[in-house]
Design an enzyme around this catalytic site. Structure first.
Site, PDB file in Angstrom:
ATOM      1  N   GLY A   1       0.830  -1.217   0.000  1.00 50.56           N
ATOM      2  CA  GLY A   1       0.000   0.000   0.000  1.00 50.56           C
ATOM      3  C   GLY A   1       0.859   1.258   0.000  1.00 50.56           C
TER       4      GLY A   1
ATOM      5  N   TYR B   1     -15.030  -2.564   9.082  1.00 47.71           N
ATOM      6  CA  TYR B   1     -13.637  -2.122   9.286  1.00 47.71           C
ATOM      7  C   TYR B   1     -13.181  -2.444  10.711  1.00 47.71           C
ATOM      8  CZ  TYR B   1      -9.814   1.405   9.309  1.00 47.71           C
ATOM      9  OH  TYR B   1      -8.619   2.076   9.398  1.00 47.71           O
TER      10      TYR B   1
ATOM     11  N   LYS C   1     -10.280  -4.811  12.096  1.00 48.46           N
ATOM     12  CA  LYS C   1      -9.165  -4.296  12.919  1.00 48.46           C
ATOM     13  C   LYS C   1      -9.004  -5.111  14.214  1.00 48.46           C
ATOM     14  CE  LYS C   1      -7.452  -1.138  10.279  1.00 48.46           C
ATOM     15  NZ  LYS C   1      -6.199  -1.451   9.566  1.00 48.46           N
TER      16      LYS C   1
ATOM     17  N   ASP D   1       2.529  -1.757  -4.407  1.00 47.54           N
ATOM     18  CA  ASP D   1       1.135  -1.302  -4.397  1.00 47.54           C
ATOM     19  C   ASP D   1       0.417  -2.004  -5.528  1.00 47.54           C
ATOM     20  OD1 ASP D   1      -0.262   1.436  -3.043  1.00 47.54           O
ATOM     21  OD2 ASP D   1      -1.277   0.631  -4.809  1.00 47.54           O
ATOM     22  N   ILE D   2      -0.900  -2.113  -5.420  1.00 47.42           N
ATOM     23  CA  ILE D   2      -1.667  -2.741  -6.504  1.00 47.42           C
ATOM     24  C   ILE D   2      -1.684  -1.827  -7.733  1.00 47.42           C
ATOM     25  CG2 ILE D   2      -3.936  -1.866  -5.785  1.00 47.42           C
ATOM     26  CD1 ILE D   2      -4.945  -4.804  -6.449  1.00 47.42           C
TER      27      ILE D   2
ATOM     28  N   LEU E   1       1.487   3.451  -2.127  1.00 48.80           N
ATOM     29  CA  LEU E   1       1.011   4.679  -2.778  1.00 48.80           C
ATOM     30  C   LEU E   1      -0.164   5.302  -2.029  1.00 48.80           C
ATOM     31  CD1 LEU E   1       1.243   3.645  -6.549  1.00 48.80           C
ATOM     32  CD2 LEU E   1       2.906   4.863  -5.153  1.00 48.80           C
ATOM     33  N   GLY E   2      -0.526   4.732  -0.893  1.00 48.56           N
ATOM     34  CA  GLY E   2      -1.648   5.260  -0.118  1.00 48.56           C
ATOM     35  C   GLY E   2      -1.233   6.439   0.752  1.00 48.56           C
ATOM     36  N   GLN E   3      -2.163   6.845   1.632  1.00 48.48           N
ATOM     37  CA  GLN E   3      -1.930   8.065   2.430  1.00 48.48           C
ATOM     38  C   GLN E   3      -0.702   7.931   3.328  1.00 48.48           C
ATOM     39  OE1 GLN E   3      -4.471   8.955   5.704  1.00 48.48           O
ATOM     40  NE2 GLN E   3      -4.149  11.161   5.574  1.00 48.48           N
TER      41      GLN E   3
END
Ligand code: AKB
Length: 315
Positions: free
Chosen positions: A8, A141, A145, A34-35, A10-12
């Site tokens: 991930g 979510y 978690k 990243d995907i 390229l995520g936040q």
């Protein structure tokens, strides 16, 4: 020397964490995955591999090829998207996590993955939420978690994988936007303040949630990963927060620097319901005591920095 694989990337969180870790450990020692693939610095400043974390073989082969000793698993759907696509969220959030843990077990790597304030639910104490307390979330979510926290503990206890994790609050940054979260309003508000001088908040007045500025979040990850394991009583999913704020607090902080800024409310019932199921303010004492967590940015300092950088970026 460390060799880190980030999913991930390229995520936040990933897009800033990758660059920070490349500065710290050398660009070639941080494998971003990243995907998706895009034109960002993350892709061009060091090794990058396209990787779908639900593909266990590809995940293992990528990690093995680069001989990594640390896996930082960030690829996941956030709370609002997970609520719209619960089955996808289960498959991606849990399937990706178990694959990441298996890679860590087989290659004997250190492991980090974030949990969230979303791991709490309506029956959790809302204020000064303790580290160890009731966790009965009412969102997909949150279910992911809590299960993820337990799974990381299991991999440590059963297989000795050096798993570590933080329960992040909403993260605020001017670099990469979040996507599909409930706390995203606290990022959007700064973009809209600069672009339009006005923001319509989808989270209602008086709804308090924990937040943190990205530099504090990055430091927290690095400090936890470098912490002496002998001092960690909890290891996974430490409560960490820098501030507990409602939309009107951000409005007032922006108005100190931009008096012309205005805000109104167009509440989104789905995200409002999620926000109301989460704590107002979690207690980060265990993180402070066990590995020295400390946030440098409060609301005013963060607001000044956000507006400064977004002014340069957007105007
Ligand atoms: C979200 O809003 O889904 C995330 C989080 C608090 O985990 N930012």
């Amino acid at each position: 020397m460390k060799k880190i694989l980030i999913t991930g990337a390229l995520g936040q969180i990933g897009s800033e964490l990758t660059m920070t870790l490349r500065e710290r450990y050398g660009a070639k020692n941080v494998i971003a995955t990243d995907i998706n693939k895009n034109d960002s610095n993350v892709v061009y400043s060091g090794p990058f591999e396209q990787l779908d974390v639900t593909n266990d073989k590809a995940f293992f082969e990528t990690a093995k090829k680069h001989n990594v000793d640390t896996v930082i698993h960030l690829a996941a759907l956030l709370s609002a998207t997970a609520e719209q696509k619960p089955l996808l969220a289960w498959n991606l959030n849990m399937g990706g996590l178990v694959n990441a843990l298996e890679v860590s077990r087989e290659l004997n790597t250190q492991f980090f993955t974030p949990s969230s304030i979303g791991a709490f639910g309506p029956s959790t104490p809302k204020d000064r939420t303790p580290q160890d307390t009731i966790q009965q979330p009412t969102t997909m979510y949150g279910v992911n978690k809590v299960s993820g926290e337990l799974l990381c503990n299991y991999y440590f206890q059963k297989f000795g994988v050096d798993t570590r994790g933080l329960r992040f609050p909403g993260l605020i940054s001017y670099v990469a936007p979040p996507g599909g979260g409930t706390t995203d309003y606290a990022v959007e508000i700064y973009y809209e303040a600069i672009k339009k001088g006005h923001y319509s908040s989808y989270i209602g007045k008086g709804t308090y949630m924990d937040m943190m500025y990205m530099p504090d979040a990055l430091n927290a990850i690095i400090n936890l990963m470098e912490a002496d394991p002998a001092k960690l009583k909890h290891r996974n999913s430490f409560n960490v927060s820098a501030m507990s704020i409602a939309p009107e607090d951000v409005e007032a902080a922006i108005q100190k620097l931009m008096p012309e800024f205005t805000m109104d409310y167009k509440v989104d019932p789905i995200r409002q319901q999620i926000a109301e199921s989460w704590p107002n303010a979690i207690d980060s004492t265990c993180a402070c005591e066990e590995w020295g967590f400390k946030a440098e940015y409060d609301l005013d300092r963060m607001t000044a920095d956000m507006l400064l950088h977004l002014n340069k970026k957007l105007t």
